[in-house]
Design an enzyme around this catalytic site. Structure first.
Site, PDB file in Angstrom:
ATOM      1  CE  LYS A 131      47.194  25.654  52.045  1.00 28.86           C
ATOM      2  NZ  LYS A 131      48.291  26.189  52.355  1.00 28.86           N
ATOM      3  CE1 TYR A 169      33.949  46.838  28.417  1.00 23.78           C
ATOM      4  CE2 TYR A 169      33.976  44.686  29.162  1.00 23.78           C
ATOM      5  CZ  TYR A 169      33.395  45.725  29.058  1.00 23.78           C
ATOM      6  OH  TYR A 169      32.136  45.684  29.558  1.00 23.78           O
TER       7      TYR A 169
END
EC number: 5.1.1.1
Length: 362
Positions: free
Chosen positions: A35, A256
């Site tokens: 899957k 950041y």
């Protein structure tokens, strides 16, 4: 030149992992769970390395159709079943086996005009409480299903909530007790074991098992140490390069939010990989990474396209030095654990913009 980031899919590792699971589960047949595009590995290019499995288990119709169109003639199981009555002609045309977990699905099958009976996995809710019929209704539902001419073979299916957790054997035992109580005297084949149960609970190995994440060389518990000694190999490697080096002094900050402060003079490498490539933005300072063959750590906040690494343990590293984000030398589970998630998520999140190579000449 393109960005230096890429993923490599090791088909020999996939074959190795399937063989290990085959040895673990003995005479049980194996559904290879593919899957989510084979857990991010690319179903179209890896399924043939799993063709020694007895069937493929997945969710999406387009993936089932892909397998048929590429030549797979064996069994295919739809793990979530079908979603609308209009899906049944596809199941009929492509000879799919479907999970049935709700009454409306039985009603839809009974009303359908099918060319032949379809095989179903009749799901028992033994305690996970996602899909399936309650234990006190299962026998009656099975009798109903056996009376529907459009239904062929029926298999009892259930799923364990805690087979992948430490000190949770009691939960597996409780669910097995429910399954045993329900199935006594029913004369029905069973499919119970997921990856964790396939590895650690041989009493769950019934007619079929459903290994998923272990086929790709990651741990169902999220901890590499739990599978480190059984010979599984990572199927996906994610690699890049150092594209810049900064020489920092004490007090300089990185990235950041200025989340990391240099404690003293240090070399910091910038790697061409970020969260837009599928690397976890939540990876904390200290998350392991390999630079030029040496294990070191991520520093500061992961950006969209770049991240920073500590070059202190690898003074030989230069611009262009190879970086392994995860793979055969650095388990994806170690990266995931440092990021507060699991290896499943990282593998499935590999971005489309990352080039993928497959060395076929293994």
């Amino acid at each position: 030149m393109p960005r230096p980031i890429s993923a490599t899919i090791h088909l020999d590792a996939l074959e190795n992992n399937l063989a290990i699971i085959r040895n673990k589960v003995g005479n049980s047949k194996i559904w290879a769970v593919v899957k989510a595009n084979a857990y991010g590995h690319g179903l179209h290019c890896i399924w043939r390395s799993l063709d020694q499995a007895d069937g493929f288990a997945l969710l999406d119709f387009h993936e089932a159709i892909l397998l048929r169109e590429q030549g797979w003639q064996g069994a295919i199981l739809l793990l979530e079943g079908f979603f609308k009555p209009e899906d049944l002609p596809i199941i009929d045309e492509y000879q799919l086996t479907t999970v049935v977990h709700s009454h409306w699905q039985l009603e839809a099958i009974e009303a359908a005009n099918l060319s032949k009976p379809i095989n179903i996995y009749l799901k028992l809710n033994s305690g996970m409480n996602r899909l399936g019929f309650p234990a006190d209704q299962y026998s009656a539902v099975l009798s109903l299903a056996r009376g529907i001419r459009q239904i062929g073979q029926i298999t009892l299916m259930s799923h364990f909530a805690n087979a992948d957790k430490d000190n949770k054997e009691i939960s597996v035992t409780e669910q097995l007790n429910v399954i045993h109580s329900v199935s006594q005297g029913l004369d029905i084949s069973q499919c119970l074991a997921n990856s964790a149960a396939s590895l650690w609970y041989p009493q769950t190995h019934r007619d079929w098992v459903r290994p998923g994440i272990v086929l790709y060389g990651a741990s169902p518990s999220g901890k590499w140490k739990d599978i480190a000694d059984i010979g599984l190999k990572a199927v996906m490697s994610l690699q890049s390069e150092i594209i810049a080096i900064q020489n920092l002094k004490a007090g300089d900050k990185i990235g950041y939010g200025s989340e990391y402060t240099a404690p003293g003079p240090m070399r910091v490498g910038t790697v061409a990989c970020g969260y837009a490539d599928g690397y976890p933005r939540c990876a904390m300072t200290g998350t392991p990474i390999i630079v030029d063959g040496v294990r070191t750590q991520v520093l500061g906040t992961v950006s969209m396209d770049m991240l920073s690494v500590d070059l202190t343990p690898c003074p030989q590293a230069q611009i262009g030095s190879p970086v392994e984000l995860w793979g055969q030398n650095l388990p994806v589970d170690d990266v995931a654990e440092s990021s507060g998630t699991i290896g499943y998520e990282l593998l499935c999140a590999l971005a489309n913009r990352v080039p993928v190579s497959i060395p076929y000449g293994f």
